[in-house]
Design an enzyme around this catalytic site. Structure first.
Site, mmCIF file in Angstrom:
data_model
loop_
_atom_site.group_PDB
_atom_site.id
_atom_site.type_symbol
_atom_site.label_atom_id
_atom_site.label_comp_id
_atom_site.label_asym_id
_atom_site.label_seq_id
_atom_site.Cartn_x
_atom_site.Cartn_y
_atom_site.Cartn_z
ATOM 1 N N CYS A 26 -41.366 2.093 0.962
ATOM 2 C CA CYS A 26 -41.519 0.643 0.961
ATOM 3 C C CYS A 26 -40.142 0.037 1.175
ATOM 4 C CB CYS A 26 -42.182 0.164 -0.326
ATOM 5 S SG CYS A 26 -41.310 0.612 -1.835
ATOM 6 N N HIS A 553 -7.506 9.197 -8.123
ATOM 7 C CA HIS A 553 -8.374 9.681 -9.205
ATOM 8 C C HIS A 553 -8.084 11.165 -9.409
ATOM 9 C CE1 HIS A 553 -12.002 10.678 -11.481
ATOM 10 N NE2 HIS A 553 -12.249 9.377 -11.615
#
EC number: 2.7.1.-
Length: 631
Positions: A26, A553
């Site tokens: 959908c 990071h």
């Protein structure tokens, strides 16, 4: 995002091909029908950065992936052996769902394929109504007539479209049921209906049986029943007829039997049922429209979570078909915009970079009627914003219910819905109630979510607004230029897509590169300012003098170390030169604790550059040229 990789992970996560019966999609979800839901690894799917949420409802295993669902669906079908699962019809021998789950599955499968186009034509019809109300366009003009025909065609010929999708769902030949639907709205049948309205009309007969002609244009329920009967008839015919003649004799017999049966029995009975359904809804709504609005506004998003909202679609469409308008659909606009407001409140309040990024994209989708990314990615995980959004929806929908706001064309509840509530007579109090109710829902949810919806630890800025930071930021604003990033680490250079963390590998955080370090010292790759330093010290953000926003990071999932093995040498707001020591870390201890030391170096504003081009490969020394940023 690599859709092929994500599709492969989803296929494996639902239990592999052997566990799949069918899959459709959908607006935001892949809807699987599985042989056994327990064979799916829901936890693994939920932890996939490319997946927003997993929901089991309505007999379906639903994987929410957001606005890119069509791309993921096509990638899924392109995998070896997956194309055969695109048909929504499940084999008869598979286990049966509960009656309610089966109903939801049928409705979603029939309406999902064209719901986007249906919403688009509804929006177009709404804009035409706005143009007429403001005297921008005349109903007698050629422009209006052409665009109105485009906006009305799908709804007028609904039986044709529904015949096709219903035929697929019920396991028959969809072109046979399409022909049945086309017969219902054939001009000769509409002309026969109009002729019967005359007082001196003559009754037509089929084999001596009088025919009750009904205007089936825009109808919903009659073709659904007719398609079901045709598909049930088709299966035994295919068994009885020889293969040499089955291809054309089965459709012939289905049409010859089903069409008269539809006009004589199925159509009139289904039309009576449609009128009873519409009348029953009108009666319930009339008992207390304010309460009806409050209930629907509060509970609509709860229905969306479980995929139960599809059960309301036939009721809305039936109201449009029988009455010519609908009072249920407008009540959903505050519910949708309430979640959008709650998401905006979180976006403006949170200092968590990942949540802020999700909230930004989810908010833009929510205002256009797609709330799953907002609900599953932002408001529901934080709980309070979801509740505030539901309360806002209840308040706004109560206002609209009290004013009997009505919608005159179908569409997703969204900011475009305001054009669809304008009556043919022009703007009236019900339209202003829609505006006021929606703004109330949005503002209430946004303010309460901003004030009370975000945990305190997320409201503390990762980077203090010190004079140094502000000065550096102002200096850099609008001053992005070509720049070289030098390696902050000594180690082995890797492509960003080789990083085990999909959040970085997918590029959603920005373009960049990665290094597997061989030493535990992290240096500044550019001249600039320390814009952020995570409290766990595993990640640091820099704002370069050239305008680049650099995020480094150290390691994968090292946030869980809670600062152990990391020693920072700078603070937020410090001005640094390229090559200055930023922090030290104990690499062997981190690896011994079970963590991957691979360090992504990401340009979070990489969209401001034409290219982020690596200039190093293999082994690299600290402070050697690593990446070139090209404007």
């Amino acid at each position: 995002m690599n859709y092929e990789t994500l599709a492969s992970e989803i296929r494996d996560g639902v239990g592999g091909q052997e566990n799949i019966i069918s899959v459709i999609h959908c607006a935001t979800r892949l809807r699987f029908k599985l042989r056994d839901n327990t064979n799916a690894n829901a936890d693994a799917l939920k932890n996939n950065p490319g997946i927003i949420m997993v929901v089991e409802s309505g007999g379906q295993f639903q994987v929410v992936v957001g606005n890119q669902v069509a791309d993921v669906y096509q990638a899924l079908l392109s995998l070896d052996g997956m194309a055969r699962f695109s048909d929504s019809a499940a084999p008869e021998e598979e286990k049966k769902n509960s009656l309610f789950s089966g109903f939801i599955d049928i409705i979603s499968s029939i309406f999902t394929p064209f719901v986007g186009v249906m919403a688009a034509t509804g929006i177009l019809k709404g804009f035409l109504a706005l143009g007429v109300a403001t005297h921008v366009i005349s109903e007698s003009s050629g422009t209006y007539k052409l665009l109105f025909a485009a906006s009305d065609a799908l709804f007028y010929f609904f039986p044709i479209v529904l015949g096709y999708t219903a035929g697929k769902k019920f396991g028959g030949n969809p072109f046979t049921t399409l022909v049945i639907g086309a017969t219902l709205v054939h001009p000769s049948m509409i002309a026969a209906f109009n002729a019967m309205q005359a007082p001196d009309h003559s009754t037509l007969h089929f084999l001596g049986i009088p025919i009750t002609f009904i205007n089936y244009s825009s109808s919903v329920i009659p073709i659904l029943f007719a398609s079901w009967v045709s598909c049930k008839l088709e299966k035994p015919l295919n068994r009885w007829l020889h293969a040499n003649i089955r291809n054309f004799f089965t459709p012939l017999l289905c049409i010859v039997i089903s069409v008269p049966l539809t006009f004589l029995l199925i159509g009139p009975s289904a039309t009576w049922l449609s009128q009873m359904l519409a009348g029953g809804y009108q009666w319930l709504y009339g008992l207390n429209s304010l309460l009806a609005g409050a209930v629907m506004g509060a509970l609509w998003q709860v229905c969306v979570i479980f995929g139960l909202h599809w059960g309301f679609v036939p009721l809305m469409l039936n109201n449009f078909s029988v009455i010519g308008h609908d009072t249920l659909l407008p009540l959903l606009v505050p519910a949708v915009l309430g979640q959008a407001g709650a998401t905006l409140g979180v976006l403006l309040r949170t200092q968590d970079l990942k949540r802020k990024g999700i909230a930004g994209s989810a908010f833009s989708a929510a205002i256009f009627g797609i709330t799953e990314p907002a609900v599953y990615g932002v408001t529901l995980p934080l709980r309070r914003p979801f509740i505030f959004g539901c309360i806002g929806g209840a308040l706004g929908a109560a206002v609209m219910g009290y004013a009997h706001t009505t919608m005159y064309s179908f569409g997703f509840p969204s900011i475009f819905s305001f054009t669809q509530v304008i009556p043919p007579t022009g703007v009236d109090s019900s339209v202003w109630a829609a505006v006021i109710g929606t703004l109330l829902a949005f503002a209430f949810a946004a303010l309460t979510s901003w004030s009370f919806g975000v945990p305190k630890d997320e409201t503390q800025p990762a980077a203090a607004d010190s004079p140094a930071v502000l000065a550096e930021t102002q200096a850099n604003a609008g001053a992005v230029r070509d720049e070289t990033l030098f390696s902050p680490l000594a180690g082995e250079v890797l492509l960003l897509e080789q990083v085990a963390d999909r959040t970085f590998a997918s590029g959603v955080m920005g373009k960049g590169i990665a290094i597997r370090p061989t030493q535990g010292r992290l240096y500044a790759p550019v001249d600039g300012t320390v814009a952020s330093l995570f409290k766990t010290h595993h990640a640091i953000g820099l704002a370069s003098r050239g305008g680049a926003e650099v995020l480094i990071h150290v390691g994968i999932d090292t946030v869980r170390l809670d600062g152990r093995y990391f020693t920072p040498h700078v603070r937020v707001g410090d001005v640094v030169r390229q090559g200055d020591l930023l922090l030290e870390f104990d690499g062997p201890a981190i690896e011994a604790a079970g963590y991957d030391l691979t360090t992504p170096i990401v340009i979070t504003n990489s969209e401001d550059y034409r290219g982020v081009e690596p200039v190093a490969s293999g082994k690299v020394d600290a402070n050697a040229p690593l990446t070139q940023l090209v404007c």
